[in-house]
Design a protein around this motif. Structure first.
Motif, PDB file in Angstrom:
ATOM      1  N   ILE A 128     -13.986  20.532  29.814  1.00  0.00           N
ATOM      2  CA  ILE A 128     -14.823  19.886  30.829  1.00  0.00           C
ATOM      3  C   ILE A 128     -13.874  19.246  31.846  1.00  0.00           C
ATOM      4  CG2 ILE A 128     -16.574  18.101  31.266  1.00  0.00           C
ATOM      5  CD1 ILE A 128     -17.396  18.384  28.311  1.00  0.00           C
ATOM      6  N   PRO A 129     -13.948  19.610  33.115  1.00  0.00           N
ATOM      7  CA  PRO A 129     -14.968  20.431  33.785  1.00  0.00           C
ATOM      8  C   PRO A 129     -14.577  21.890  34.010  1.00  0.00           C
ATOM      9  CG  PRO A 129     -13.672  19.279  35.422  1.00  0.00           C
ATOM     10  CD  PRO A 129     -13.085  18.906  34.082  1.00  0.00           C
TER      11      PRO A 129
ATOM     12  N   ILE B   2     -20.394  19.281  34.592  1.00  0.00           N
ATOM     13  CA  ILE B   2     -21.634  18.624  34.153  1.00  0.00           C
ATOM     14  C   ILE B   2     -22.031  17.503  35.106  1.00  0.00           C
ATOM     15  CG2 ILE B   2     -22.769  17.400  32.256  1.00  0.00           C
ATOM     16  CD1 ILE B   2     -20.596  18.595  30.405  1.00  0.00           C
ATOM     17  N   VAL B   3     -23.328  17.464  35.439  1.00  0.00           N
ATOM     18  CA  VAL B   3     -23.914  16.360  36.194  1.00  0.00           C
ATOM     19  C   VAL B   3     -25.179  15.904  35.475  1.00  0.00           C
ATOM     20  CG1 VAL B   3     -25.010  15.624  38.359  1.00  0.00           C
ATOM     21  CG2 VAL B   3     -23.021  17.144  38.422  1.00  0.00           C
TER      22      VAL B   3
ATOM     23  N   LEU C 215     -19.119   6.553  28.431  1.00  0.00           N
ATOM     24  CA  LEU C 215     -18.828   7.001  27.075  1.00  0.00           C
ATOM     25  C   LEU C 215     -18.344   8.448  27.054  1.00  0.00           C
ATOM     26  CD1 LEU C 215     -21.725   5.479  24.938  1.00  0.00           C
ATOM     27  CD2 LEU C 215     -19.295   4.976  24.718  1.00  0.00           C
ATOM     28  N   CYS C 216     -18.765   9.223  28.037  1.00  0.00           N
ATOM     29  CA  CYS C 216     -18.363  10.622  28.097  1.00  0.00           C
ATOM     30  C   CYS C 216     -16.900  10.722  28.524  1.00  0.00           C
ATOM     31  CB  CYS C 216     -19.243  11.380  29.092  1.00  0.00           C
ATOM     32  SG  CYS C 216     -20.984  11.466  28.616  1.00  0.00           S
ATOM     33  N   ARG C 217     -16.210  11.695  27.963  1.00  0.00           N
ATOM     34  CA  ARG C 217     -14.816  11.951  28.319  1.00  0.00           C
ATOM     35  C   ARG C 217     -14.652  13.419  28.658  1.00  0.00           C
ATOM     36  NH1 ARG C 217     -14.932   7.448  28.889  1.00  0.00           N
ATOM     37  NH2 ARG C 217     -13.583   5.763  28.131  1.00  0.00           N
ATOM     38  N   PRO C 218     -14.380  13.735  29.942  1.00  0.00           N
ATOM     39  CA  PRO C 218     -14.190  12.808  31.065  1.00  0.00           C
ATOM     40  C   PRO C 218     -15.497  12.165  31.501  1.00  0.00           C
ATOM     41  CG  PRO C 218     -14.218  15.064  31.849  1.00  0.00           C
ATOM     42  CD  PRO C 218     -14.238  15.158  30.352  1.00  0.00           C
ATOM     43  N   ALA C 219     -15.405  11.142  32.352  1.00  0.00           N
ATOM     44  CA  ALA C 219     -16.586  10.398  32.763  1.00  0.00           C
ATOM     45  C   ALA C 219     -17.597  11.304  33.450  1.00  0.00           C
ATOM     46  CB  ALA C 219     -16.186   9.257  33.694  1.00  0.00           C
TER      47      ALA C 219
ATOM     48  N   LEU D 153     -19.951  10.866  41.865  1.00  0.00           N
ATOM     49  CA  LEU D 153     -19.054  11.910  41.399  1.00  0.00           C
ATOM     50  C   LEU D 153     -17.949  11.337  40.534  1.00  0.00           C
ATOM     51  CD1 LEU D 153     -18.791  14.061  44.638  1.00  0.00           C
ATOM     52  CD2 LEU D 153     -20.232  14.448  42.628  1.00  0.00           C
ATOM     53  N   ARG D 154     -17.837  11.892  39.329  1.00  0.00           N
ATOM     54  CA  ARG D 154     -16.767  11.524  38.403  1.00  0.00           C
ATOM     55  C   ARG D 154     -16.098  12.806  37.917  1.00  0.00           C
ATOM     56  NH1 ARG D 154     -21.378   8.256  37.038  1.00  0.00           N
ATOM     57  NH2 ARG D 154     -21.079   6.095  37.690  1.00  0.00           N
ATOM     58  N   ARG D 155     -15.221  12.692  36.964  1.00  0.00           N
ATOM     59  CA  ARG D 155     -14.367  13.826  36.579  1.00  0.00           C
ATOM     60  C   ARG D 155     -15.147  14.991  35.971  1.00  0.00           C
ATOM     61  NH1 ARG D 155     -11.042  16.595  36.562  1.00  0.00           N
ATOM     62  NH2 ARG D 155     -10.065  16.517  34.520  1.00  0.00           N
ATOM     63  N   SER D 156     -16.328  14.765  35.420  1.00  0.00           N
ATOM     64  CA  SER D 156     -17.029  15.840  34.709  1.00  0.00           C
ATOM     65  C   SER D 156     -17.463  16.980  35.618  1.00  0.00           C
ATOM     66  CB  SER D 156     -18.261  15.287  33.981  1.00  0.00           C
ATOM     67  OG  SER D 156     -19.293  14.974  34.894  1.00  0.00           O
ATOM     68  N   SER D 157     -17.487  16.743  36.947  1.00  0.00           N
ATOM     69  CA  SER D 157     -17.903  17.821  37.860  1.00  0.00           C
ATOM     70  C   SER D 157     -16.912  17.993  39.004  1.00  0.00           C
ATOM     71  CB  SER D 157     -19.303  17.544  38.425  1.00  0.00           C
ATOM     72  OG  SER D 157     -19.302  16.433  39.298  1.00  0.00           O
ATOM     73  N   SER D 158     -15.651  17.667  38.757  1.00  0.00           N
ATOM     74  CA  SER D 158     -14.647  17.712  39.825  1.00  0.00           C
ATOM     75  C   SER D 158     -13.999  19.083  39.986  1.00  0.00           C
ATOM     76  CB  SER D 158     -13.547  16.676  39.554  1.00  0.00           C
ATOM     77  OG  SER D 158     -12.874  16.978  38.345  1.00  0.00           O
ATOM     78  N   PHE D 159     -14.357  20.030  39.111  1.00  0.00           N
ATOM     79  CA  PHE D 159     -13.686  21.335  39.114  1.00  0.00           C
ATOM     80  C   PHE D 159     -14.273  22.252  40.184  1.00  0.00           C
ATOM     81  CE2 PHE D 159     -13.443  25.745  37.396  1.00  0.00           C
ATOM     82  CZ  PHE D 159     -12.072  25.890  37.416  1.00  0.00           C
ATOM     83  N   LEU D 160     -13.406  22.981  40.875  1.00  0.00           N
ATOM     84  CA  LEU D 160     -13.820  24.000  41.833  1.00  0.00           C
ATOM     85  C   LEU D 160     -13.733  25.363  41.167  1.00  0.00           C
ATOM     86  CD1 LEU D 160     -11.923  22.712  44.971  1.00  0.00           C
ATOM     87  CD2 LEU D 160     -14.360  22.503  44.484  1.00  0.00           C
TER      88      LEU D 160
END
Length: 391
Positions: free
Chosen positions: A201-202, A207-208, A219-223, A265-272
């Motif tokens: 992840i991601p 994930i959003v 609590l999620c890792r990544p946030a 926006l946090r790390r869980s959906s930062s992937f392109l």
């Protein structure tokens, strides 16, 4: 003094935010008596009002049986959930169509071609978000990948069941994939299943969630990235509507939808989702440098490409120009700064790289169909009547 009862759970952020909105409205009146006790959604039942004598009710009407009991009270009632659309109560709810659409747009902008969703199969709010999400995603992919959990899956006794269902579902999905979780409460289960299956992840699963419920997100890792649906405005508008029903100021109530705020926006959906290392490098460079001022030529040089080749790759792989991506990063930063509060519009324009308040206003009106001040007026704790739309 009017007496109202509030049947809204406090176990999730959505319920607490609705209560905050109701509380804000009541502070402006100071002449309304309130009955409420904390608990989960299933515990907020009309039976709790057996010994209560009052004038009106604000409730999350979870099913037809609860609607029937509320109707039998004969009291004016405002629904703040929308699970029983034909119950006849005035309704104030979040704009679930917009929520689903903006998450799909986020994934599309990040280059995804596969889309998945985890939601609840018998909850209207979840199904509305799902329908809008896949309708928007249909521009890119016609194959929806959805998993419906049971409404009780958030209870401890059912957690193992939903975790097993998610664990079975994930390996069947194409990768990389963007997944919308229609309520943050289920996101930790998705993260746990992904970690057990050694899915990234991601990078494999972006994930959003929805609700921007800070404990679940952190609590999620990544946030966890998450949409703020603006539940506080729902509570405020519901209290306003109920007062109108009690005073006779409102005689023909209609349904009200409240616009969501934004995706945090946090790390869980930062992937392109691109298979081009140079394009990924360009997007990362834009994310870091856009607000400080960069040119297309600087980006091309950073990636070791010519300007024309860079533009062609952006168009072919993410269907946007380099300039569009730079502007989107600036607009996102401006929205974040407005949301943070306490900064002048001129300062926000400067920090976001939009340079002037006038140009920032042009960008907001073109892309968000509202001015920066209108955007700010619809944020939490402003409780603007303009953020509510009559259906």
């Amino acid at each position: 003094m009017p007496r109202i009862a509030i049947l809204v759970e406090t176990s999730l952020a959505s319920g607490r935010q609705i209560l905050a909105g109701i509380s804000h409205f009541l502070k402006q009146r100071n002449d309304i008596s309130v009955f409420h006790h904390s608990g989960q959604l299933g515990q907020m039942h009309p039976d709790s009002l057996i010994d209560w004598q009052g004038d009106g009710i604000i409730a999350r009407v979870v099913d037809a049986s609860v609607a029937k009991l509320l109707i039998e009270t004969g009291l004016p009632t405002v629904d703040v959930l929308g699970n029983v659309p034909d119950c006849g109560f005035p309704l104030v709810k979040t704009n679930n169509d917009t929520i689903g659409s903006i998450v799909a747009e986020h994934f599309i902008q990040n280059g995804f071609h596969h889309f998945g969703l985890i939601g609840l199969g018998k909850e209207n709010w979840s199904l509305e978000r799902e329908a809008a999400f896949f309708k928007s995603a249909n521009e890119i992919s016609t194959t929806p990948h959805s998993l419906h959990l049971k409404s009780t899956d958030s209870e401890i006794v059912h957690i193992s069941h939903s975790l097993a269902a998610i664990r079975d579902w994930l390996p069947k999905l194409p990768k990389p994939i963007g997944v919308l979780v229609t309520s943050d409460q289920f996101a930790p289960l998705l993260f746990q299943a992904a970690h057990e299956l050694e899915l990234r992840i991601p990078e494999d699963i972006s994930i959003v969630g929805v609700d921007n419920d800070a404990p679940y997100c952190d609590l999620c890792r990544p946030a966890l990235s998450s949409v703020d649906p603006n539940h506080e405005e729902v509570g405020y508008q519901a209290a306003r509507l109920l007062e109108g029903l009690l005073t006779g100021a409102v005689t023909h109530p209609q349904n009200i939808t409240v616009r969501p705020h934004m995706i945090h926006l946090r790390r869980s959906s930062s992937f392109l989702a691109v298979n081009d290392p140079q394009l990924s490098k360009a997007m990362e460079f834009i994310r870091i440098k856009a607000c400080k001022g960069i040119s297309v030529d600087e980006i091309a040089q950073h990636c070791g490409l010519s300007r024309s080749v860079l533009q062609r790759r952006f168009r072919s792989q993410i269907n946007r120009s380099v300039g569009d991506c730079i502007l989107n990063e600036k607009l996102t930063r401006a929205k974040e700064l407005i949301y943070a509060g306490n900064l002048s519009m001129n300062h926000i324009a400067e920090l976001s790289g939009l340079n002037s308040q006038e140009y920032m206003s042009q960008v907001f009106r073109k892309h968000l169909h509202q001015s920066p001040k209108e955007f700010k007026a619809r944020l939490p704790h402003t409780f603007s009547t303009h953020s509510a739309q009559i259906e």
